[in-house]
Write a protein that holds these residues in place. Structure first.
Motif, mmCIF file in Angstrom:
data_model
loop_
_atom_site.group_PDB
_atom_site.id
_atom_site.type_symbol
_atom_site.label_atom_id
_atom_site.label_comp_id
_atom_site.label_asym_id
_atom_site.label_seq_id
_atom_site.Cartn_x
_atom_site.Cartn_y
_atom_site.Cartn_z
ATOM 1 N N LEU A 34 -1.849 -3.500 6.400
ATOM 2 C CA LEU A 34 -3.023 -3.664 7.369
ATOM 3 C C LEU A 34 -2.875 -2.377 8.352
ATOM 4 N N LEU A 35 -1.629 -1.949 8.592
ATOM 5 C CA LEU A 35 -1.446 -0.505 9.396
ATOM 6 C C LEU A 35 -2.218 0.378 8.655
ATOM 7 N N LEU A 36 -1.649 0.802 7.310
ATOM 8 C CA LEU A 36 -2.121 1.806 6.692
ATOM 9 C C LEU A 36 -3.862 1.748 6.454
ATOM 10 N N SER A 37 -4.345 0.633 6.195
ATOM 11 C CA SER A 37 -5.757 0.198 6.010
ATOM 12 C C SER A 37 -6.487 0.496 7.146
ATOM 13 N N HIS A 38 -5.886 0.393 8.384
ATOM 14 C CA HIS A 38 -6.483 0.765 9.609
ATOM 15 C C HIS A 38 -6.699 2.339 9.789
ATOM 16 N N GLU A 39 -5.734 3.063 9.172
ATOM 17 C CA GLU A 39 -5.671 4.657 9.144
ATOM 18 C C GLU A 39 -6.837 5.111 8.061
ATOM 19 N N SER A 48 -10.534 -1.063 -3.001
ATOM 20 C CA SER A 48 -10.200 -0.320 -4.363
ATOM 21 C C SER A 48 -8.590 -0.150 -4.529
ATOM 22 N N LEU A 49 -7.948 0.166 -3.687
ATOM 23 C CA LEU A 49 -6.638 0.433 -3.554
ATOM 24 C C LEU A 49 -5.936 -0.821 -3.800
ATOM 25 N N VAL A 50 -6.199 -1.773 -3.167
ATOM 26 C CA VAL A 50 -5.592 -3.237 -3.299
ATOM 27 C C VAL A 50 -5.919 -3.678 -4.815
ATOM 28 N N GLN A 51 -6.974 -3.398 -5.496
ATOM 29 C CA GLN A 51 -7.145 -3.562 -6.922
ATOM 30 C C GLN A 51 -6.292 -2.798 -7.721
ATOM 31 N N GLN A 52 -6.266 -1.474 -7.430
ATOM 32 C CA GLN A 52 -5.167 -0.457 -8.285
ATOM 33 C C GLN A 52 -3.859 -1.183 -8.037
#
Length: 58
Positions: A34-39, A48-52
Motif C-alpha cells: 500500500l505504501l508503494l502503491s501510494h508512491e 497491472s503490477l498486482v496482476q503481474q
C-alpha cells in the motif's frame, strides 16, 4: 533500476520479514504494498503490477 538495486531491495524486504516474524509478515507485505502503491500514484499501474505479481511463475 539495475539488477544490483533489485537485489538490495530484495534483501531489505527479506530482512524486514524476518524481523517482523511469521505472524506479522503478511501484514508487513500488505502495508509495504500500500505504501508503494501510494508512491506510484496510478491505480491502473498498481493493478497491472498486482496482476503481474499474482501470475509469477517459477
Amino acid at each position: 533500476m539495475e539488477q544490483a538495486d533489485i537485489e538490495v531491495i530484495y534483501e531489505a524486504i527479506a530482512k524486514s520479514i524476518d524481523l517482523v516474524g511469521p505472524r506479522q509478515s503478511e501484514h508487513f507485505l500488505a502495508r509495504l504494498a500500500l505504501l508503494l502503491s501510494h508512491e506510484i500514484d496510478s491505480t491502473k499501474k498498481v493493478l497491472s503490477l498486482v496482476q503481474q505479481a499474482s501470475s509469477l511463475q517459477e
